[in-house]
Design an enzyme around this catalytic site. Structure first.
Site, PDB file in Angstrom:
ATOM      1  N   PRO A   2      -7.784   6.109  -4.854  1.00 23.68           N
ATOM      2  CA  PRO A   2      -9.142   5.640  -5.693  1.00 23.68           C
ATOM      3  C   PRO A   2      -9.962   4.848  -4.686  1.00 23.68           C
ATOM      4  O   PRO A   2      -9.586   4.210  -3.627  1.00 23.68           O
ATOM      5  CB  PRO A   2      -8.433   4.600  -6.293  1.00 23.68           C
ATOM      6  CG  PRO A   2      -6.813   4.677  -6.393  1.00 23.68           C
ATOM      7  CD  PRO A   2      -6.525   5.381  -5.155  1.00 23.68           C
ATOM      8  N   GLU A   3     -11.469   5.271  -4.842  1.00 22.19           N
ATOM      9  CA  GLU A   3     -12.102   4.648  -4.097  1.00 22.19           C
ATOM     10  C   GLU A   3     -13.135   3.629  -4.980  1.00 22.19           C
ATOM     11  O   GLU A   3     -12.804   3.450  -5.968  1.00 22.19           O
ATOM     12  CB  GLU A   3     -13.133   5.731  -3.346  1.00 22.19           C
ATOM     13  CG  GLU A   3     -12.175   6.532  -2.442  1.00 22.19           C
ATOM     14  CD  GLU A   3     -13.385   7.608  -1.848  1.00 22.19           C
ATOM     15  OE1 GLU A   3     -14.566   7.586  -1.717  1.00 22.19           O
ATOM     16  OE2 GLU A   3     -12.795   8.693  -1.501  1.00 22.19           O
ATOM     17  N   LYS A  58     -12.133  -2.249  -2.686  1.00 26.20           N
ATOM     18  CA  LYS A  58     -11.146  -1.553  -3.625  1.00 26.20           C
ATOM     19  C   LYS A  58     -10.104  -2.433  -4.040  1.00 26.20           C
ATOM     20  O   LYS A  58      -9.114  -1.722  -4.608  1.00 26.20           O
ATOM     21  CB  LYS A  58     -10.387   0.006  -2.849  1.00 26.20           C
ATOM     22  CG  LYS A  58     -11.349   0.876  -2.258  1.00 26.20           C
ATOM     23  CD  LYS A  58     -10.588   1.882  -1.227  1.00 26.20           C
ATOM     24  CE  LYS A  58     -11.541   2.488  -0.378  1.00 26.20           C
ATOM     25  NZ  LYS A  58     -10.834   3.164   0.822  1.00 26.20           N
ATOM     26  N   ARG A 277      -7.890  13.669   8.062  1.00 24.10           N
ATOM     27  CA  ARG A 277      -9.151  13.389   7.046  1.00 24.10           C
ATOM     28  C   ARG A 277      -9.728  14.784   7.222  1.00 24.10           C
ATOM     29  O   ARG A 277     -10.108  14.977   8.208  1.00 24.10           O
ATOM     30  CB  ARG A 277      -9.770  12.187   7.267  1.00 24.10           C
ATOM     31  CG  ARG A 277      -9.139  10.851   7.147  1.00 24.10           C
ATOM     32  CD  ARG A 277      -9.064  10.723   5.900  1.00 24.10           C
ATOM     33  NE  ARG A 277      -8.638   9.173   5.625  1.00 24.10           N
ATOM     34  CZ  ARG A 277      -8.427   8.605   4.381  1.00 24.10           C
ATOM     35  NH1 ARG A 277      -8.909   9.341   3.356  1.00 24.10           N
ATOM     36  NH2 ARG A 277      -8.046   7.381   4.216  1.00 24.10           N
TER      37      ARG A 277
END
Ligand SMILES: [Zn+2]
Length: 287
Positions: A2-3, A58, A277
């Site tokens: 989650p961002e 976050k 990434r």
């Protein structure tokens, strides 16, 4: 993972559901999430009322009607569910209300018998109790940069921060000390919208690149929060799952090999994997 927008949506759902309720009981079903769960500290929030819920980066911070607060991070797979009368409601973007009970690790029961369940498959999230006065000084959030939607995230701040530094723009935007709450998905989207290549060195950024990155950061996050927020349903309206709500809205993330929306059929989205990434970008229109 989650961002910022996902965490903001969870925070808003929590606010709608549990503000002003008191905690009747906390059931802890595991010894450890990312960190050990200190059961003695959780006893202290019993009978305390929830007075405020905030987000920083976050992290979600819940404030109680005492000197205590609770710092929460969702990690990779942490999710909150409300449960009432055998009906579960997922508070995140993702409509899927199904969950495996064995991953329910912490259950908060409120004075109106609503249950708030923290479910985390990977157990990389955490919940910690802090004195209110210490929570912003905790090592988790102390050194985090400005909130991207705040007035502090400006061109002046941006230019000042990058002075005499030489790294890629992707790396910079992912750096929580530079700006709070962005992760791989939104950084890819922001750079695509700005027409900036993720590998571009920050000392090569023009003024207009910086302005575009700033304004796209703010608009993309706002749009996503709005979409996620409107996807949350009330208990009475639960009608099953709708799948991953976000994917339809991505312009570049996870679109490798597909055509670029800006260049249309003239170019395809590349994927470049560095340090675990993936960067997704169009070589033609992101310079
Ligand atoms: Zn393109």
């Amino acid at each position: 993972m989650p961002e910022l927008p996902e965490v903001e949506v969870v925070k808003r759902s929590l606010k709608r559901g549990i503000i002003n309720l008191s905690i009747k009981k906390v059931i802890i079903k595991t010894n450890k999430l990312r960190y050990i769960l200190d059961k003695n500290k959780f006893r202290l929030i019993k009978n305390k009322k929830i007075t405020e819920i905030r987000r920083r980066s976050k992290y979600i911070i819940i404030f109680f009607s005492s000197n205590l607060s609770m710092l929460i991070h969702l990690g990779m797979t942490g999710k909150f569910f409300f449960r009432k009368k055998n009906v579960s409601l997922n508070l995140s973007f993702y409509h899927n209300n199904q969950k495996e009970k064995k991953h329910d690790h912490v259950i908060f029961i409120f004075n109106n018998n609503l249950r708030l369940i923290f479910n985390d498959v990977r157990k990389f999230g955490f919940i910690k109790i802090f004195q209110k006065s210490n929570v912003y000084e905790s090592s988790h959030i102390k050194n985090i940069g400005p909130e991207p939607l705040s007035k502090n995230f400006t061109a002046k701040y941006f230019k000042n921060f990058i002075k005499n530094k030489n790294r890629s723009i992707k790396d910079l935007l992912m750096d929580q000390k530079f700006v709070a709450g962005l992760g791989n998905i939104y950084v890819n989207e922001i750079l695509f919208a700005s027409g900036v290549n993720p590998f571009k060195k920050i000392n090569k950024l023009k003024n207009y690149d910086i302005f575009k990155i700033l304004s796209n950061t703010k608009s993309i996050l706002k749009k996503s929060i709005k979409l996620g927020g409107s996807s949350i349903r009330d208990f009475i309206n639960i009608s099953g799952s709708k799948g991953n709500f976000q994917v339809d809205n991505f312009k570049v993330y996870s679109r490798s090999g597909l055509h670029c929306f800006r260049c249309n059929d003239k170019s395809v989205i590349k994927r470049n994997r560095i340090a675990n990434r993936s960067s997704f970008y169009c070589e033609k229109c992101q310079k």
